[in-house]
Design an enzyme around this catalytic site. Structure first.
Site, PDB file in Angstrom:
ATOM      1  N   GLN A 103       0.857  -1.191   0.000  1.00 20.36           N
ATOM      2  CA  GLN A 103       0.000   0.000   0.000  1.00 20.36           C
ATOM      3  C   GLN A 103       0.894   1.243   0.000  1.00 20.36           C
ATOM      4  O   GLN A 103       0.392   2.357  -0.045  1.00 20.36           O
ATOM      5  CB  GLN A 103      -0.872   0.016   1.263  1.00 20.36           C
ATOM      6  N   HIS A 121      -1.704   1.312  -4.180  1.00 13.31           N
ATOM      7  CA  HIS A 121      -2.071   2.721  -3.933  1.00 13.31           C
ATOM      8  C   HIS A 121      -1.215   3.684  -4.759  1.00 13.31           C
ATOM      9  O   HIS A 121      -1.107   4.859  -4.425  1.00 13.31           O
ATOM     10  CB  HIS A 121      -1.956   3.054  -2.444  1.00 13.31           C
ATOM     11  N   ASN A 219       3.245  -6.685  13.455  1.00 14.07           N
ATOM     12  CA  ASN A 219       2.838  -5.326  13.793  1.00 14.07           C
ATOM     13  C   ASN A 219       3.309  -5.010  15.210  1.00 14.07           C
ATOM     14  O   ASN A 219       3.383  -5.892  16.050  1.00 14.07           O
ATOM     15  CB  ASN A 219       1.310  -5.180  13.699  1.00 14.07           C
TER      16      ASN A 219
HETATM   17  P1  OAD Z   1      -1.363   3.136   9.001  1.00 14.50           P
HETATM   18  O1  OAD Z   1      -0.618   4.345   9.444  1.00 14.50           O
HETATM   19  O2  OAD Z   1      -2.847   3.177   9.039  1.00 14.50           O
HETATM   20  O3  OAD Z   1      -0.901   1.902   9.902  1.00 14.50           O
HETATM   21  C1  OAD Z   1       0.454   1.629  10.146  1.00 14.50           C
HETATM   22  C2  OAD Z   1       0.549   0.353  10.971  1.00 14.50           C
HETATM   23  O4  OAD Z   1       1.921   0.020  11.093  1.00 14.50           O
HETATM   24  C3  OAD Z   1      -0.029   0.463  12.387  1.00 14.50           C
HETATM   25  O5  OAD Z   1      -0.861  -0.671  12.637  1.00 14.50           O
HETATM   26  C4  OAD Z   1       1.224   0.432  13.292  1.00 14.50           C
HETATM   27  O6  OAD Z   1       0.978  -0.223  14.527  1.00 14.50           O
HETATM   28  C5  OAD Z   1       2.185  -0.373  12.429  1.00 14.50           C
HETATM   29  N1  OAD Z   1       3.614  -0.090  12.647  1.00 14.50           N
HETATM   30  C6  OAD Z   1       4.215   1.107  12.871  1.00 14.50           C
HETATM   31  N2  OAD Z   1       5.548   0.984  12.912  1.00 14.50           N
HETATM   32  C7  OAD Z   1       5.818  -0.355  12.709  1.00 14.50           C
HETATM   33  C8  OAD Z   1       7.009  -1.120  12.635  1.00 14.50           C
HETATM   34  N3  OAD Z   1       8.212  -0.573  12.764  1.00 14.50           N
HETATM   35  N4  OAD Z   1       6.890  -2.448  12.404  1.00 14.50           N
HETATM   36  C9  OAD Z   1       5.665  -3.031  12.286  1.00 14.50           C
HETATM   37  N5  OAD Z   1       4.516  -2.351  12.353  1.00 14.50           N
HETATM   38  C10 OAD Z   1       4.577  -1.030  12.550  1.00 14.50           C
HETATM   39  O7  OAD Z   1      -0.804   2.765   7.546  1.00 14.50           O
HETATM   40  P2  OAD Z   1      -1.472   1.833   6.438  1.00 14.50           P
HETATM   41  O8  OAD Z   1      -2.195   0.692   7.059  1.00 14.50           O
HETATM   42  O9  OAD Z   1      -0.418   1.528   5.454  1.00 14.50           O
HETATM   43  O10 OAD Z   1      -3.619   5.366   1.632  1.00 14.50           O
HETATM   44  O11 OAD Z   1      -2.519   2.829   5.801  1.00 14.50           O
HETATM   45  C11 OAD Z   1      -3.276   2.393   4.718  1.00 14.50           C
HETATM   46  C12 OAD Z   1      -3.515   3.542   3.759  1.00 14.50           C
HETATM   47  O12 OAD Z   1      -4.061   4.659   4.459  1.00 14.50           O
HETATM   48  C13 OAD Z   1      -2.254   4.110   3.134  1.00 14.50           C
HETATM   49  O13 OAD Z   1      -1.825   3.377   2.020  1.00 14.50           O
HETATM   50  C14 OAD Z   1      -2.706   5.487   2.719  1.00 14.50           C
HETATM   51  C15 OAD Z   1      -3.440   5.885   3.970  1.00 14.50           C
HETATM   52  O14 OAD Z   1      -4.418   6.851   3.799  1.00 14.50           O
HETATM   53  C16 OAD Z   1      -3.414   6.041   0.513  1.00 14.50           C
HETATM   54  O15 OAD Z   1      -2.501   6.819   0.368  1.00 14.50           O
HETATM   55  C17 OAD Z   1      -4.430   5.749  -0.538  1.00 14.50           C
END
Ligand code: OAD
Length: 251
Positions: A103, A121, A219
């Site tokens: 993503q 994305h 995660n």
């Molecule tokens: P999020 O910011 O929603 O989630 C990030 C996740 O990574 C969280 O569950 C954290 O707990 C976890 N996390 C943080 N640091 C970490 C690490 N070092 N190791 C493992 N896990 C870790 O990001 P996404 O799920 O990618 O969309 O968000 C999805 C979409 O929402 C993105 O692609 C973007 C955004 O709006 C678009 O740009 C279309």
């Protein structure tokens, strides 16, 4: 060995014919790229997505939106892949077949050596015309941060937009079909660093699970764990858990 790497999980990954790796912003966090929803550091904690990540926002204030994405493009250009990206690339060289679906709009998987990465994305390095969709060559990064007028399309003179998927937009069709097909045909999924809140990408592990795949989720946050069932939760940072997992499965 990490006690969460149960013999059952190790064996299922080892014998898998096709593994799907689905990554989110957490996979790039240790490279210095902020996630979206982490408290305090997440981009959507500091910036309003309705003013930056919709086509309406771009039409209303193109300089604000273009400048913000150019700031993010510069941020990505200044970051390096981390051990998690490298472990995924290593997995691709060791397992029978690994499809990486991300993503993330950065290119850190590619720079770590992964091939065939499916960007559901879009990509921050693939701007295109807002009006006619013709790709636009990326320009040199601006020296200063802040508002920036978007370049003009060489074909139609329209404004050039970032090549990322905004809220309310469909995913790129070919990429989505390939991701969905990988989810339906794989026998294991490794989900890395996603809050699993944004659909349809968040549906891929469920699709795979319904088709019989085992799901392992890496995660930092235990609350990010999807539904129970045939799932393993590997708590920790991607840059630590993934290299250890690859070592355990393919010693
Ligand atoms: P999020 O910011 O929603 O989630 C990030 C996740 O990574 C969280 O569950 C954290 O707990 C976890 N996390 C943080 N640091 C970490 C690490 N070092 N190791 C493992 N896990 C870790 O990001 P996404 O799920 O990618 O969309 O968000 C999805 C979409 O929402 C993105 O692609 C973007 C955004 O709006 C678009 O740009 C279309």
């Amino acid at each position: 060995m990490n006690p969460e790497f149960t013999p059952d999980l190790i064996e299922r990954l080892r014998v898998a014919q096709h593994i799907l790796v689905l990554t989110g912003a957490g996979a790039s966090a240790e490279s210095g790229i902020p996630t979206f929803r982490d408290a305090l550091t997440g981009l959507w904690e500091r910036f309003d997505p309705t003013q930056l990540a919709t086509s309406e926002a771009f039409e209303a204030d193109p300089e604000l939106v273009w400048g913000w994405y150019e700031w993010r493009r510069a941020l990505v250009a200044g970051c390096e892949p981390n051990d998690g990206h490298r472990a995924i690339a290593r997995m691709q060289s060791l397992a029978k077949k690994v499809t990486v679906v991300t993503q993330n709009v950065d290119d850190l998987h590619e720079r770590a050596g992964s091939s065939g990465v499916i960007h559901v994305h879009g990509s921050i390095n693939a701007p295109r015309c807002f009006d006619c969709d013709v790709p636009h060559e990326v320009s040199a990064l601006a020296e200063s941060e802040g508002r920036l007028p978007p370049p003009r399309c060489s074909e139609c003179g329209g404004m050039v937009r970032p090549g990322v998927v905004w809220f309310g937009e469909p995913l790129p069709q070919e990429e989505w079909l390939r991701a969905e097909s990988a989810a339906r045909s794989c026998d294991a999924v490794v989900v890395v660093g996603t809050s699993s809140l944004v659909y349809p990408a968040a549906d891929l592990p469920r699709l795979a699970q319904t088709a019989g795949a085992v799901v392992a989720e890496v995660n930092l946050d235990p609350d990010a764990l999807g539904n129970a069932g045939d799932r393993y939760f590997l708590r920790g940072a991607a840059g630590e858990v993934l290299p250890a997992l690859v070592d355990a499965v393919w010693p």
